[in-house]
Design an enzyme around this catalytic site. Sequence first.
Site, mmCIF file in Angstrom:
data_model
loop_
_atom_site.group_PDB
_atom_site.id
_atom_site.type_symbol
_atom_site.label_atom_id
_atom_site.label_comp_id
_atom_site.label_asym_id
_atom_site.label_seq_id
_atom_site.Cartn_x
_atom_site.Cartn_y
_atom_site.Cartn_z
ATOM 1 N N HIS A 80 0.837 -1.196 0.000
ATOM 2 C CA HIS A 80 0.000 0.000 0.000
ATOM 3 C C HIS A 80 0.878 1.254 0.000
ATOM 4 O O HIS A 80 0.702 2.153 -0.823
ATOM 5 C CB HIS A 80 -0.946 0.016 1.201
ATOM 6 C CG HIS A 80 -1.681 1.307 1.369
ATOM 7 N ND1 HIS A 80 -2.645 1.738 0.501
ATOM 8 C CD2 HIS A 80 -1.551 2.299 2.297
ATOM 9 C CE1 HIS A 80 -3.102 2.920 0.887
ATOM 10 N NE2 HIS A 80 -2.441 3.286 1.975
ATOM 11 N N ASP A 109 7.483 20.555 -27.335
ATOM 12 C CA ASP A 109 7.656 19.262 -26.662
ATOM 13 C C ASP A 109 8.673 19.469 -25.551
ATOM 14 O O ASP A 109 9.109 20.591 -25.313
ATOM 15 C CB ASP A 109 8.134 18.183 -27.647
ATOM 16 C CG ASP A 109 7.676 16.776 -27.225
ATOM 17 O OD1 ASP A 109 7.645 16.512 -26.004
ATOM 18 O OD2 ASP A 109 7.351 15.964 -28.092
ATOM 19 N N TRP A 144 7.292 0.033 3.517
ATOM 20 C CA TRP A 144 7.695 0.810 2.344
ATOM 21 C C TRP A 144 9.045 1.474 2.574
ATOM 22 O O TRP A 144 9.718 1.888 1.635
ATOM 23 C CB TRP A 144 6.642 1.865 1.983
ATOM 24 C CG TRP A 144 6.782 3.172 2.689
ATOM 25 C CD1 TRP A 144 6.304 3.474 3.921
ATOM 26 C CD2 TRP A 144 7.457 4.343 2.214
ATOM 27 N NE1 TRP A 144 6.645 4.768 4.242
ATOM 28 C CE2 TRP A 144 7.352 5.324 3.212
ATOM 29 C CE3 TRP A 144 8.138 4.676 1.034
ATOM 30 C CZ2 TRP A 144 7.899 6.601 3.095
ATOM 31 C CZ3 TRP A 144 8.685 5.953 0.925
ATOM 32 C CH2 TRP A 144 8.563 6.891 1.944
ATOM 33 N N SER A 174 13.627 5.775 -13.783
ATOM 34 C CA SER A 174 12.557 6.512 -14.456
ATOM 35 C C SER A 174 12.469 7.945 -13.944
ATOM 36 O O SER A 174 12.453 8.903 -14.724
ATOM 37 C CB SER A 174 11.236 5.782 -14.236
ATOM 38 O OG SER A 174 10.153 6.626 -14.484
ATOM 39 N N SER A 175 12.452 8.099 -12.617
ATOM 40 C CA SER A 175 12.294 9.441 -12.051
ATOM 41 C C SER A 175 13.482 10.322 -12.397
ATOM 42 O O SER A 175 13.330 11.502 -12.701
ATOM 43 C CB SER A 175 12.154 9.359 -10.532
ATOM 44 O OG SER A 175 11.089 8.522 -10.203
ATOM 45 N N HIS A 258 12.700 12.294 3.185
ATOM 46 C CA HIS A 258 12.003 13.532 3.478
ATOM 47 C C HIS A 258 11.849 14.436 2.263
ATOM 48 O O HIS A 258 10.751 14.928 2.013
ATOM 49 C CB HIS A 258 12.540 14.275 4.689
ATOM 50 C CG HIS A 258 11.460 15.154 5.211
ATOM 51 N ND1 HIS A 258 10.440 14.694 5.994
ATOM 52 C CD2 HIS A 258 11.154 16.437 4.932
ATOM 53 C CE1 HIS A 258 9.560 15.657 6.200
ATOM 54 N NE2 HIS A 258 9.976 16.735 5.564
ATOM 55 N N GLU A 260 11.488 13.381 -0.542
ATOM 56 C CA GLU A 260 10.441 12.668 -1.268
ATOM 57 C C GLU A 260 9.052 13.175 -0.869
ATOM 58 O O GLU A 260 8.159 13.283 -1.712
ATOM 59 C CB GLU A 260 10.564 11.153 -0.998
ATOM 60 C CG GLU A 260 9.414 10.300 -1.521
ATOM 61 C CD GLU A 260 9.380 10.188 -3.040
ATOM 62 O OE1 GLU A 260 10.402 10.543 -3.676
ATOM 63 O OE2 GLU A 260 8.354 9.754 -3.582
ATOM 64 N N TYR A 262 8.270 16.151 -0.140
ATOM 65 C CA TYR A 262 8.021 17.383 -0.890
ATOM 66 C C TYR A 262 7.888 17.108 -2.375
ATOM 67 O O TYR A 262 7.200 17.835 -3.090
ATOM 68 C CB TYR A 262 9.115 18.410 -0.580
ATOM 69 C CG TYR A 262 9.077 18.762 0.882
ATOM 70 C CD1 TYR A 262 8.008 19.466 1.394
ATOM 71 C CD2 TYR A 262 10.049 18.304 1.762
ATOM 72 C CE1 TYR A 262 7.908 19.730 2.747
ATOM 73 C CE2 TYR A 262 9.966 18.565 3.118
ATOM 74 C CZ TYR A 262 8.891 19.275 3.607
ATOM 75 O OH TYR A 262 8.792 19.519 4.941
ATOM 76 N N SER A 273 -2.364 26.145 -7.148
ATOM 77 C CA SER A 273 -1.989 27.535 -7.437
ATOM 78 C C SER A 273 -2.420 27.961 -8.831
ATOM 79 O O SER A 273 -2.400 29.148 -9.151
ATOM 80 C CB SER A 273 -0.473 27.724 -7.300
ATOM 81 O OG SER A 273 -0.056 27.403 -6.003
ATOM 82 N N HIS A 307 14.238 13.927 11.677
ATOM 83 C CA HIS A 307 13.056 13.990 12.542
ATOM 84 C C HIS A 307 12.208 12.731 12.407
ATOM 85 O O HIS A 307 11.305 12.525 13.197
ATOM 86 C CB HIS A 307 12.231 15.271 12.296
ATOM 87 C CG HIS A 307 11.537 15.343 10.979
ATOM 88 N ND1 HIS A 307 11.332 16.516 10.309
ATOM 89 C CD2 HIS A 307 10.991 14.393 10.197
ATOM 90 C CE1 HIS A 307 10.689 16.282 9.188
ATOM 91 N NE2 HIS A 307 10.479 14.994 9.090
ATOM 92 N N HIS A 308 12.527 11.896 11.416
ATOM 93 C CA HIS A 308 11.865 10.592 11.339
ATOM 94 C C HIS A 308 12.482 9.611 12.331
ATOM 95 O O HIS A 308 12.039 8.477 12.435
ATOM 96 C CB HIS A 308 11.983 10.014 9.927
ATOM 97 C CG HIS A 308 11.241 10.822 8.908
ATOM 98 N ND1 HIS A 308 9.961 10.536 8.517
ATOM 99 C CD2 HIS A 308 11.605 11.922 8.208
ATOM 100 C CE1 HIS A 308 9.564 11.416 7.607
ATOM 101 N NE2 HIS A 308 10.552 12.271 7.402
ATOM 102 N N THR A 333 5.805 26.827 4.275
ATOM 103 C CA THR A 333 4.583 26.085 3.994
ATOM 104 C C THR A 333 3.373 26.884 4.456
ATOM 105 O O THR A 333 2.380 27.006 3.730
ATOM 106 C CB THR A 333 4.622 24.707 4.688
ATOM 107 O OG1 THR A 333 5.935 24.172 4.533
ATOM 108 C CG2 THR A 333 3.625 23.763 4.088
ATOM 109 N N LYS A 336 2.474 29.666 2.138
ATOM 110 C CA LYS A 336 1.681 29.242 0.989
ATOM 111 C C LYS A 336 0.201 29.179 1.340
ATOM 112 O O LYS A 336 -0.652 29.643 0.586
ATOM 113 C CB LYS A 336 2.153 27.872 0.493
ATOM 114 C CG LYS A 336 3.410 27.962 -0.348
ATOM 115 C CD LYS A 336 3.776 26.611 -0.920
ATOM 116 C CE LYS A 336 4.877 26.740 -1.929
ATOM 117 N NZ LYS A 336 4.463 27.403 -3.173
ATOM 118 N N ARG A 455 1.373 1.489 14.874
ATOM 119 C CA ARG A 455 1.251 1.275 13.432
ATOM 120 C C ARG A 455 1.589 -0.173 13.103
ATOM 121 O O ARG A 455 2.313 -0.829 13.830
ATOM 122 C CB ARG A 455 2.271 2.133 12.682
ATOM 123 C CG ARG A 455 2.068 3.575 12.739
ATOM 124 C CD ARG A 455 3.284 4.285 12.182
ATOM 125 N NE ARG A 455 3.405 4.111 10.734
ATOM 126 C CZ ARG A 455 4.337 4.709 9.996
ATOM 127 N NH1 ARG A 455 5.235 5.480 10.560
ATOM 128 N NH2 ARG A 455 4.394 4.522 8.696
#
Lengths: 638, 222, 103
Positions: A80, A109, A144, A174-175, A258, A260, A262, A273, A307-308, A333, A336, A455
Amino acid sequence: MASHAIPTHASAASPSSEQTGLWSWLTTVDHKRIGILYLYTALFYLLVGGLEALLIRTQLAKPNLHVVSAETYNQLFTMHGTTMVFLVVMPLSAAFFNYLIPLQIGARDVAFPRLNAFSYWVYALGGLFITLPIFFGLAPNGGWFGYAPLSGPTYGGGFNMDFWVLGLQILGISSLAAAFNFITTIINLRAPGMTLMRMPMFTWMSFVVQFLIVLAFPVITAALFFLQFDRFFGTQFYEVSAGGDPLLWQHLFWVFGHPEVYILILPAFGLVSEVLPTHSRKPLFGYNVMAYSGIMIGFLGFGVWAHHMFAVGMGPVADSIFSVATMLIGIPTGVKIFNWIATMYGGSLRFPTSMKFAIGLIAMFTIGGISGVMHSSPPSDLQQTDTYFVVAHFHYVLYGGAIMGIFAGIYHYFPKITGRFMSEKIGSWHFWLNFIGLNLTFFPMHFSGMLGMPRRIYTYDAGQGWDLFNLMSTTGTYMLMIAGLVFAYNFFSSRQRGAAAGNDPWGAPTLEWSIPSPPPEYNFAQIPEVASRYPMWDLKAPDRTEGIAHSHADAATIADAHAVPVHEETERRSAKELGIPMPFPTIKPFMVALGILILFSGLIVLHAGHFALAMATMLGGAAFMVGSLYAWLTSPLE
Amino acid sequence: MATAAAAGAHEAHEHAHYTTTGLNHRKIAMWAFIGSECMLFGSLISTYLVYKGRSVVGPFPHEAWTSPTGQVFKPILNIPVTSASTFVLLMSSLFMVLALAAVENKGKPGYEGLLGSSKFWLAATAAAGATFLGFQAYEFTSFVHEGLTIKTNLFGSSFFTLTGFHGTHVAVGVLWLMTMLFIDMKRGLQPKDAINIDIMALYWHFVDVVWIIIFALVYLIK
Amino acid sequence: MSTDRVHADHVHEHPTWKQYKWVALWLFIITVAEVWAYYIPALVNSKAFVPSILLMMVVKFTIVVMFYMHLKYDHHLFRKLFTGPLTIAGITLVAFLFLFGKL
């Protein structure tokens, strides 16, 4: 690209975007068709990831249920997370990068059309590689985040985590390829006059995201290589008995992980926006600050990873630094959020479905953002870490943020992509079912988490005060599934029967609305010369942008020999008639992607113990890849 | 990843299409790729340094080690040999810039003789790269003979992975150089082709600077 | 677009053999100094060894990037594309050394 015909190329065969059939999709290099491929593939995986969530929540609906086995449960929550992050939200963002960036910057293009096709095919094949094992009970089962040594050979010796390690390597290719492509595209293919500070905000946020990908993915690539070598070649990177440190994996993973976060949220920020100013009929409030805070989020995003990991005990200095950095990142943040609210303030508001989702994002992301600031304090985080409180937090930012923003984008851009409107009535049903369902699912998790529910547990005993909250969450998940079906019905029926939309159905301000819907293969018959941030409003509603720097057309524009002022294009002629050279369709990017897939599959064969067959597979895959690559590089683009 | 970069590096609108900055697409992509490589090698080097001195068994890079069975291992790094291979790689960078200058200035005064021979300098660069790889193959095999494999200890794992990744980059570079040399021999590279050599040179020099860092941090600092 | 903008990246003249040979000579001299330093036990055991090796490494790195990779002469955009990621990689490396007790 010169906008006028270059006579020598007029004879070049022009592939038509009207082509249909499987072969045309396999060989397409048109950024719009690749965007559509990304969109459909990622929506399919949204269904897959949603069904996985549904099974997880069904298992947790009541205490001591045994709907699925514990092992299956591990595979479900691992897949998941992996599916939603790598196969849904990133590719949905990529669908918009592909479709919108060239249109928003006035290009025909991307910079490397064939590399773009390559990125898609690597994603499509990598997605199958990591997803199909679930049908054989072999899906990844270590989370994950793949924490070593649980994902290493000692504790995760089966095939399961092989698919995760190798699948993520494939998806990373790919990314990265796409990121190099979009960076070059945005730097080098902006229409004349489109300075960085005139770019649409979605393109701005995408630009930041590409840099995050370029910098974050190599770190997980390295971490995955260590894990891969541990699993397949007997190295000792995460082997504790040899002095290896499990924290090395955690640090490397979160240095990637982290940013990731964002990478997942900034494209959605970009989409809303675009939606909010359009339906407020008012320029984006504080454009410059919005752009700079995007950059700030991206930069600070590299300084908050630990912080994780407050629970591992890094010491007061490290805890303080990462805590302060995390609180700091709340500032851009928050800026925004306030700028979006200020954009709507005093505007002449409309509330189509896209606007509902955009406003939904502001509200829901704020909830997730606030619980995020709570986690930034180590003493508070120690109470919350690894509980459902954290699950509530990141679902509010990822579902309430990223997915809501992407839905806003889909409703907003559906008329551009298909030439038809989605049904507003069904869309409204979708929004409200989704909005209520998401709050019913995730809000109670704050409570079950605060009451101590950890969890990733397979099941739980009654009488701990978690029962009601879990039942609420499960009910909400079913509601989200219904909302998803409503969306799917709306999507496919509108695709067939939706009301026709013109060039600019919403009265939006940016270049993509100046061309027909769906756009012709070459996008712009004549490359527009941009003189403001909101060129379409200069044409149609000049009063909206007066007095705001860069927003209205200024007198001193770049006089360009080929470009023409921004205008609406209504004629639909073929590229051949217009003499615009188009890239040839080609199967070679697909073949290179296939070679990569074969190469990585060889390692699975190696794990199965067939050394000779594994070598043959890997060497064959590598030879096929290199051969196809040379064929690609030596054939002309257009 | 190298594949993706190579793919990007060769593909682009070749014709005089409009670009915003006037810069070459592929050169921008190559610099972005090099930025990305900074993070890849940053992670590999960080890991090597973090694990330095944490191996529970030898052989070690700079210290002798006596195994529980009484076998004595010398410090394993061979500084004289590696200094020689470092010198070869540094010289390859000189050959590379001369190859680029030869292609850029083909036919101009001052570039008639050896300085104007792009074939010679491309071949010299590829040969120097191949020599570096030869040194690395020698180093790896002698380490294995002395009892250090990728499985032996944390030092072996992180050392072979870091230098192996660098070696793979050199090998891709040699392949790229030989491809350009082949094209040069087939049809002769002209000043308009200089951008292709320029981009390849960026990659090559980056691989060289990574080695400058590895040589100092891994080999020289104890 | 006018041709001068299309070919803007060729406006910056690259250095020639005259400069390149000095660059190569300096790189060679610094490498010799590095290896020489390695063989002076008194220096190796002193506190100056690691900083001096790091300094020589940085100088070599900078010379190659500025002259061989032409960053000194090329478009400022390339400088940004390189120094940005390099800075983040450097900070991350130092952070790792700190977090694992190596500083």
